[in-house]
Enzyme design. Structure first.
Site, mmCIF file in Angstrom:
data_model
loop_
_atom_site.group_PDB
_atom_site.id
_atom_site.type_symbol
_atom_site.label_atom_id
_atom_site.label_comp_id
_atom_site.label_asym_id
_atom_site.label_seq_id
_atom_site.Cartn_x
_atom_site.Cartn_y
_atom_site.Cartn_z
ATOM 1 C CG HIS A 231 -26.153 -5.987 1.461
ATOM 2 N ND1 HIS A 231 -25.664 -5.382 2.601
ATOM 3 C CD2 HIS A 231 -27.489 -5.762 1.470
ATOM 4 C CE1 HIS A 231 -26.674 -4.836 3.269
ATOM 5 N NE2 HIS A 231 -27.786 -5.059 2.595
ATOM 6 C CG HIS B 298 -37.626 -3.862 3.459
ATOM 7 N ND1 HIS B 298 -37.416 -2.520 3.688
ATOM 8 C CD2 HIS B 298 -36.385 -4.417 3.415
ATOM 9 C CE1 HIS B 298 -36.120 -2.278 3.766
ATOM 10 N NE2 HIS B 298 -35.472 -3.427 3.592
#
Length: 753
Positions: A284, A92
């Site tokens: 993920h 991020h």
């Protein structure tokens, strides 16, 4: 009690109704003065590169590795390992980058400041950075927050069994929020009405800068979402998200529609389909999302939280507020059976099961494996197991036909996934660092990658002062005009972007596709100039001994310097324009055409150029360009005035050339702009071109654009112009112009910085 004690004190500095309250569209000159020394607490002579080189990187990584499993009671680690949290933190930090203007990204440690520190997509990352503070405190200024955030992501991957591609330091911290980044114009978190409501374009009502087309309004949105047009240069579908809504577009759990959003947003971060699939699947493979309860249990973000929270936000009143009770995205998904170990479990589960739509405990759309057993570990209770779950955007990798082919290949070839993820992760976390010359540390990968805009290493002796003087004479005797030489040098150097450190004169990519064909560069004139300069280069290099050469990149810049010296001489000023040889020429093979295309200026006020019609006014686009060139307001002013005097402009119109002696480095632009004997009127309702006529006779004197006239209209810019229009200003004007010019020519010379 005195009257003063009774009177409420409401006149603190900076309070009250501001200029921006009265005039919200006022030009944002403050964008050109951010990140000054006044906000930086470090000593003036501090050199971050030197400090980083003294860092024991192995020791830092050892401390980070120990932190990964050192779970703290105040914020327990999922599965006993902080790795997934730190991967999200690093992702991020870097993932705000967008290729359109090069802004965002990890390069300045902006995740510490508003608005990023309070974005809905960054919930709980305040805790991640607090977990890192003891390590940052230990090593002090030898490693920046910007570098530490990315390094921590790498160490997180490595401690969970993944081999990373490499790491480069060199990101210097800033000490205040960026003002120049346009994040969108929605007024509510997770809003998307403006970025899609206005088609491909938007305007920042707060006075910031956005370059966006006027076209593409109101297309019908198809099932695959292809009719959605995200405004430029944004890289996220909703205010406060990094990329896409994991529930699907606007919360619609449709994997095919979500695939369109994924493809568009990742492409705007310079990722292709394979890199996109690898990043999503690789990321993920680890950890989980958090949605233990309804969102109304979560308190204000850090910037809105109470003082006693000490910069932490999103205080959670659900259960213990942490661990198994954590609420972050509102989704409650764990992808694999080994969430703290690298493997191919993501794709194995994605294709093994059929998926049913369900909702998280927080009420968010997610998917659960049909007829599956409970094989997924619980993050905080080893006695519990869960059924496999996925996000809508995960299913896009299976149901989008292009993504599906890539995903199946990775399923069948785990080694290809590992290599693709390693490379894509390195690109994600280093995309805004610019050329390899800025990379620091022992883990810089040896392989040269085309997205780094590689330039050959210097491999020959450089020209000396005598050579430079001789070459200047040959250039000035070549028949090329002052304006042609200056225009070419400016076109070559002014592609530089301080945001992601791309572009610039080094490499001479102006002679290669796509730059040689950009309309702003006047391809026909450019080809003529380059042919002459190439002839001078060939003749010079052909008679040298010892391998001495001059590159075309150097010769282009030297041509601009020679022309400016000649133009100053015509104005009665002797000046020497600084010139540092050592640039090299890149090849077409070293140039990623699609990537370099993002550097094309849609507007360049210094050349009075607009490629199309934009909702942002031309003068705001000038500020945007100047900010990317790292110019101050005085530097912008003197450069523009000088370039106008030198008759530098794109196209046939000579708007803004307020002089009767073009190609002379005079202060005529300023003197004539401020002349009260001229009356200005717009030539059309668009108010983009104006004519200036003599107030007494009505005779046409000049024509100018919004970019030209703003220097007489805007109070601060007019004040700067008055300095250069004064009777005693000619010498200062030339001196300041040359200094600003030399700065632009050397913006990409990181190897000599």
């Amino acid at each position: 009690m005195s009257s003063e004690a009774k009177c409420p004190f409401n006149h603190a500095a900076g309070g009250g109704t501001t200029n921006r309250d009265w005039w919200p569209k006022q030009l944002r000159l403050d964008l050109l003065s951010q990140h000054s020394g006044k906000s930086n607490p470090l000593d003036g002579g501090f050199n971050y590169a030197e400090a980083f080189r003294s860092l024991d990187l192995a020791a830092v990584k050892k401390d980070l590795a120990a932190l990964m499993t050192d779970s703290q009671d105040w914020w327990p680690a999922d599965f006993g390992h902080y790795g997934p949290l730190f991967i999200r933190m690093a992702w991020h930090s870097a993932g705000t980058y967008r290729i359109g203007d090069g802004r965002g990204g990890a390069g300045r440690g902006q995740q510490r400041f508003a608005p990023l520190n309070s974005w809905p997509d960054n919930v709980s990352l305040d805790k991640a950075r607090r977990l890192l503070w003891p390590i940052k405190q230990k090593y002090g200024q030898k490693i920046s927050w910007a570098d530490l955030l990315i390094l921590t992501g790498n160490v997180a991957l490595e401690t969970m069994g993944f081999k990373t591609f490499g790491f480069a330091g060199g990101r210097e911290d800033t000490w205040e929020p960026d003002l120049d980044v346009y994040w969108g114009n929605e007024k509510t978190w997770l809003g998307g009405d403006v970025r899609y409501g206005k088609g491909a374009a938007g305007d920042n009502d707060d006075g910031g800068v956005i370059v966006a087309d006027e076209e593409k309004h109101g297309e019908e949105v198809s099932r695959d979402n292809s009719g959605r047009n995200l405004e430029n240069p944004l890289g996220a579908v909703q205010m406060g998200l990094i990329y896409v809504n994991p529930e699907g577009p606007d919360g619609n759990p449709d994997p095919l529609a979500a695939a369109h959003d994924i493809r568009e947003t990742f492409a705007r971060m310079a990722m292709n389909d394979e890199e996109t699939v690898a990043l999503i699947a690789g990321g993920h493979t680890f950890g989980k999302t958090h949605g233990a309860g309804p969102a109304d249990n979560v308190g204000p973000e850090p910037e809105a939280a109470d003082l006693e929270n000490q910069g932490l936000g999103w205080k959670n009143s659900f259960g213990t507020g942490k661990g198994a009770d954590t609420i972050t995205s509102g989704l409650e998904v764990t992808w694999t059976t080994t969430p703290t170990k690298w493997g191919n479990g993501f794709f194995e589960n994605l294709f093994k099961y059929e998926w049913e739509l369900t909702k998280s405990p927080a009420g968010a759309h997610q998917w659960v494996a049909r007829d599956a057993g409970e094989t997924i570990p619980h993050a905080h209770d080893p006695s519990k197991k869960l059924r496999p779950t996925m996000l809508t955007t995960d299913l896009s990798l299976r149901f989008d036909p292009v993504y599906e082919k890539i995903s199946r290949r990775f399923l069948e070839n785990p080694d290809q996934l590992a290599d693709a993820f390693a490379r894509a992760w390195f690109k994600l976390t280093h995309r805004d660092m610019g050329p390899r010359a800025r990379y620091l540390g022992p883990e810089v990968p040896a392989e040269e990658l085309n997205w780094q805009d590689p330039i050959p290493a210097l491999d020959h002796p450089l020209v000396n002062e005598q050579d430079i003087a001789s070459l200047k004479q040959k250039i000035l005797a070549s028949g090329l005009s002052v304006s042609q030489l200056v225009s070419t040098a400016w076109a070559s150097a002014s592609t530089f972007r301080g945001s992601d450190k791309r572009g610039g004169a080094n490499g001479a990519r102006i002679r290669l596709a796509p730059q040689k064909d950009w309309p702003v560069n006047q391809p026909e004139q450019l080809a003529k100039v380059l042919k002459v300069l190439e002839g001078i280069q060939s003749e010079f290099n052909g008679v040298q001994s010892g391998g001495k050469k001059i590159s075309l990149a150097d010769l282009i810049v030297l041509g601009g310097a020679a022309a400016i010296e000649q133009a100053a001489k015509s104005a009665g000023q002797q000046v020497s324009v600084p010139f540092s040889p050592g640039r090299m020429d890149a090849s077409q093979e070293q140039t990623d055409v699609q990537s370099v295309a993002a550097l094309e200026p849609l507007a360049d006020g210094f050349r009075n150029y607009l490629k199309g019609k934009y909702r942002a006014p031309a003068e705001a686009l000038l500020i945007d360009k100047a900010q990317l060139l790292t110019l101050t307001a005085p530097e912008m002013t003197v450069l523009l005035g000088g370039l106008r005097a030198l008759n530098v402009h794109a196209g046939q119109d000579s708007h803004g050339v307020f002089t009767h002696r073009p190609q002379t480095l005079s202060n005529d632009f300023f003197r004539n702009l401020l002349d009260m004997g001229t009356e200005w009127k717009p030539l059309s309702p668009a108010r983009d071109v104006f004519e200036g006529r003599d107030r007494k006779t009505g005779e046409l004197k000049w024509t100018g654009t919004r970019v030209d006239l703003v220097f007489g209209s805007h109070a601060q810019l007019r004040a700067l112009c008055e300095v250069y229009a004064s009777e005693d200003a000619q010498e200062k004007f030339v001196r300041d112009f040359v200094a600003a010019w030399a700065k632009v020519m050397d913006l990409d010379r990181f190897e000599i910085a």
